[in-house]
Write a protein that holds these residues in place. Structure first.
Motif, PDB file in Angstrom:
ATOM      1  N   LEU A  79      74.969 -16.207  84.371  1.00  0.00           N
ATOM      2  CA  LEU A  79      73.684 -15.947  83.230  1.00  0.00           C
ATOM      3  C   LEU A  79      74.268 -17.462  81.859  1.00  0.00           C
ATOM      4  O   LEU A  79      75.405 -16.959  82.103  1.00  0.00           O
ATOM      5  N   MET A  80      72.984 -17.933  81.744  1.00  0.00           N
ATOM      6  CA  MET A  80      72.985 -19.074  81.050  1.00  0.00           C
ATOM      7  C   MET A  80      71.825 -19.056  80.410  1.00  0.00           C
ATOM      8  O   MET A  80      70.814 -18.541  80.579  1.00  0.00           O
TER       9      MET A  80
ATOM     10  N   LEU B  13      68.624  -9.135  80.624  1.00  0.00           N
ATOM     11  CA  LEU B  13      69.026 -10.476  80.272  1.00  0.00           C
ATOM     12  C   LEU B  13      68.929  -9.888  78.454  1.00  0.00           C
ATOM     13  O   LEU B  13      68.025 -10.301  78.442  1.00  0.00           O
ATOM     14  N   MET B  14      69.972 -10.114  77.650  1.00  0.00           N
ATOM     15  CA  MET B  14      70.708 -10.814  76.637  1.00  0.00           C
ATOM     16  C   MET B  14      70.011 -11.517  75.923  1.00  0.00           C
ATOM     17  O   MET B  14      70.298 -12.959  76.397  1.00  0.00           O
ATOM     18  N   ASP B  15      69.139 -11.795  75.238  1.00  0.00           N
ATOM     19  CA  ASP B  15      68.522 -12.948  74.938  1.00  0.00           C
ATOM     20  C   ASP B  15      69.367 -13.618  73.377  1.00  0.00           C
ATOM     21  O   ASP B  15      70.277 -12.478  72.778  1.00  0.00           O
TER      22      ASP B  15
ATOM     23  N   ARG C  53      67.336 -16.115  78.265  1.00  0.00           N
ATOM     24  CA  ARG C  53      68.800 -15.700  78.915  1.00  0.00           C
ATOM     25  C   ARG C  53      68.033 -16.080  80.942  1.00  0.00           C
ATOM     26  O   ARG C  53      67.429 -14.835  81.281  1.00  0.00           O
ATOM     27  N   LYS C  54      69.240 -16.626  81.982  1.00  0.00           N
ATOM     28  CA  LYS C  54      68.262 -17.044  83.035  1.00  0.00           C
ATOM     29  C   LYS C  54      69.297 -16.594  83.771  1.00  0.00           C
ATOM     30  O   LYS C  54      71.232 -16.948  83.577  1.00  0.00           O
ATOM     31  N   ASN C  55      69.527 -16.204  85.281  1.00  0.00           N
ATOM     32  CA  ASN C  55      70.580 -16.293  86.045  1.00  0.00           C
ATOM     33  C   ASN C  55      69.966 -17.513  86.459  1.00  0.00           C
ATOM     34  O   ASN C  55      69.641 -17.795  87.255  1.00  0.00           O
TER      35      ASN C  55
END
Length: 653
Positions: free
Chosen positions: A527-528, A503-505, A520-522
């Motif tokens: 995705l937030m 995931l893109m941070d 970034r987390k689901n």
């Protein structure tokens, strides 16, 4: 939290020297940055010097056509440049710039009956074409005017003209006054500026047999003529009625016409009117404009040649028509030159990325005007061939961020600036590079790549703040929306999968200037980002940037800016494995680029050690913006820097 004060500038310079001695870069790494060229024969681009164009239009070489000299006071492109007109046309494609010498501060040209005259504050430069600034002749003590002001002006512009029609040349002096405006952090909670406006006054110095007497400020309806800073006065017969009228500039983007409703020998000026035409009020594309009056095209009407903050110069042509007592000018038409130095505005912020997915590295960039562009790599290699920058669009129009009246913490005088800085990354996981941007506002947003170079409208990057108060810089008058990331202005939002979980941070300065990891987390199927974690630590963590400040050189959390309000943010950064040891090192803007080597990761903390500047060049008075490239295909990352002059500089390792 109380912010510690930065040490004095001279201590910063001593620390830089000491740091260089104790941790020099290897001989393989030390080199010098080289100016990037278009390498594109037959191509043209906008006429451009560095940051801030002071135009001196004239027939410099005496061949009967108009050439263009431009004084540019910035770093590193400081100089007085000649753009030669070889075609003889009234709107030529100029030759590339030739540096004649150093920039001449506050120089103005006046096209008088006796020919062009070149003035700086208090003096005339005699035999200018041959001597440039080597033969100044005193005219009038500038201190006699400056004593009227609490602060030294930023603009002190001297022009010659026969103000009162008695056959000799008088002097007009344009002075700006910032004492009411202040400068920084004066918005109330509603976003209204609580300080005063900028002022711009014009003085008349009467020629009395070769000496000059100060007749004070020019009046309009019994009050001082007063425009919004930077008056750039131009006295000429703009409407063709035989007397001399006045056109001024301002610190922003417009020009004001003051009609002479008196006589040739006894001028009296009407209330100012903004220049306009059928398209509306005439506005330059940027601000800090410098208009100069002359009959550029030889048609008998006095035109304006106008310099912009980003180094471009435009012709604003007098049509010879008068409407409702005001001369009608065409909209600005920016001059062109044979393409030479690759450039995109001022304070350019490049990212190296294969935007068109054709296998080579292009450039995607922002700039001080708030635009975003794509510069196509037309022919790959150690010295790529470049296309002219192409503005990226949203909804069929060039995308642009601007401060407007209250988007800059430094006030409404910065209305036309946007200071876009960006990352390119696949933010939504669809395989195309999207843009994550920050700007003068300090709002972090992303623009989806809709394909074929089109972008969707910006939207928040979305942070799951939970029930805690949403952080924002203490000096912000505006409050962020529920999932908005409001951080320090003009600092790079670096999109990277830092923890390598797919995931893109985001890594960037948080609201207090610390380098932070926004993971970034689901979350519930969306995705937030999660709130920033201060996981980055520094040893000898110094950065030399604006005014050569030093930032928290004691070991501890890596705080890349400890200043407040207008001095906050401004950090441009990029991550790469500089030393090929398998971890991410950090490049940060400075007088060129500072390298922070990652030394270890321990207990979730990431440690860096400053290695100093990567080269000896001074590329900044304000800032730079680093990215990385491998044009020579040797497997070693090189450095590409966007400088404040809008040019690109390349360091091969």
């Amino acid at each position: 939290m109380k912010t510690p004060k930065s040490p004095p500038i001279f201590l910063g310079l001593l620390f830089f020297i000491f740091q260089t001695l104790i941790s020099p870069l290897s001989a393989q790494e030390i080199g010098e940055f080289q100016l990037v060229k278009y390498n594109n024969p037959g191509a043209t681009s906008y006429v451009g010097v560095g940051l801030w164009a002071w135009p001196l239009p004239m027939d410099y070489d005496g061949d009967g056509d108009m050439d263009l000299l431009v004084s540019c006071p910035d770093k590193p492109f400081n100089g007085l440049y000649l753009f030669e007109n070889k075609s003889g046309e009234s709107f030529p494609v100029f030759e590339p710039p030739v540096r004649l010498g150093p920039a001449i501060s506050q120089i103005q040209v006046s096209h008088t009956a006796s020919g062009p005259r070149f003035l700086v504050p208090g003096a005339e430069l005699k035999d200018f074409a041959a001597q440039l600034d080597q033969q100044p002749e005193a005219l009038f003590p500038k201190e006699e005017i400056l004593k009227d002001f609490q602060k030294n002006p930023r603009f002190n512009q001297w022009k010659m003209a026969d103000y009162d029609g008695d056959g000799d040349e008088d002097i007009l002096v344009g002075i700006d006054d910032w004492s009411d405006y202040g400068w920084d952090n004066a918005f109330n909670s509603e976003g209204k500026w609580t300080n005063g406006p900028l002022h711009g006054y014009v003085y008349w110095l009467e020629n009395k047999g070769g000496s000059y007497e100060n007749r004070g400020r020019i009046q309009v309806n019994g009050q001082d003529l007063d425009v919004y800073g930077a008056p750039s006065p131009n006295l000429a017969d703009f409407d063709g009625d035989g007397d001399l009228d006045l056109i001024t500039g301002e610190f922003l983007d417009k020009m004001t016409y003051f009609q002479n409703v008196g006589t040739r020998n006894n001028p009296r000026f009407s209330e100012g009117k903004l220049l306009g035409n059928k398209q509306g009020t005439i506005k330059m594309d940027l601000e800090m404009i410098i208009p100069v009056a002359l009959d550029w095209d030889g048609d008998g009407w006095i035109d304006l040649v106008v310099g912009d903050e980003d180094g471009r110069v435009a012709l604003v042509r007098n049509t010879g028509k008068v409407k409702e007592g005001t001369p009608v000018f065409d909209s600005p038409k920016y001059f062109r030159q044979k393409a030479d130095n690759l450039k995109f505005g001022a304070l350019v912020t490049p990212v190296s990325y294969d935007w068109d997915q054709d296998g080579d590295l292009d450039i995607v960039a922002g700039n001080s005007a708030g635009y975003l562009c794509w510069i196509e790599n037309l022919k790959d290699g150690p010295a790529p061939q470049w296309a002219e920058p192409e503005l990226l669009e949203v909804g069929g129009k060039p995308f642009r961020v601007q401060a407007g009246d209250n988007g800059s913490i430094q006030g409404p005088a910065e209305a036309k600036w946007g200071y876009t800085t960006l990352s390119v990354a696949d933010w939504d996981g669809d395989g195309k590079g999207d843009l994550v941007i920050n700007s003068i506002w300090g709002k972090v947003e992303w623009l989806k790549n809709a394909g074929k170079g089109k972008l969707q409208a910006p939207q928040p990057v979305d942070v799951a703040w939970g029930n805690a108060p949403i952080p924002a810089p203490a000096w912000n008058w505006w409050k962020p929306a529920p999932t908005e990331l409001a951080t320090q202005w003009r600092t790079t939002p670096y999109a990277i999968d830092w923890n390598q979980d797919g995931l893109m941070d985001l890594v960037m300065l948080d609201h207090e200037g610390y380098l932070a990891f926004f993971e970034r987390k689901n979350i519930a199927g969306k995705l937030m980002l999660t709130p920033g974690q201060r996981i980055f630590y520094g040893e000898n963590a110094s950065v030399f940037g604006n005014k050569n400040e030093v930032v928290d050189e004691t070991p501890g959390l890596l705080r890349l800016n400890n200043r407040e309000a207008g001095g906050s943010g401004r950090r441009k950064l990029s991550f790469l494995d500089w030393d090929n040891d398998g971890d991410m090192d950090l490049l940060v803007n400075s007088i060129n680029v500072s390298l922070f080597e990652q030394t270890k990761t321990e207990d979730g903390k990431v440690y860096f050690r400053s290695r100093g500047q990567v080269a000896p060049n001074i590329l900044a008075g304000h800032t730079t913006s680093p990215t990385f490239v491998d044009w020579n295909k040797n497997g070693v990352w090189d450095v590409l820097v966007g400088a404040e002059d809008g040019h690109f500089y390349y360091l091969a390792r």
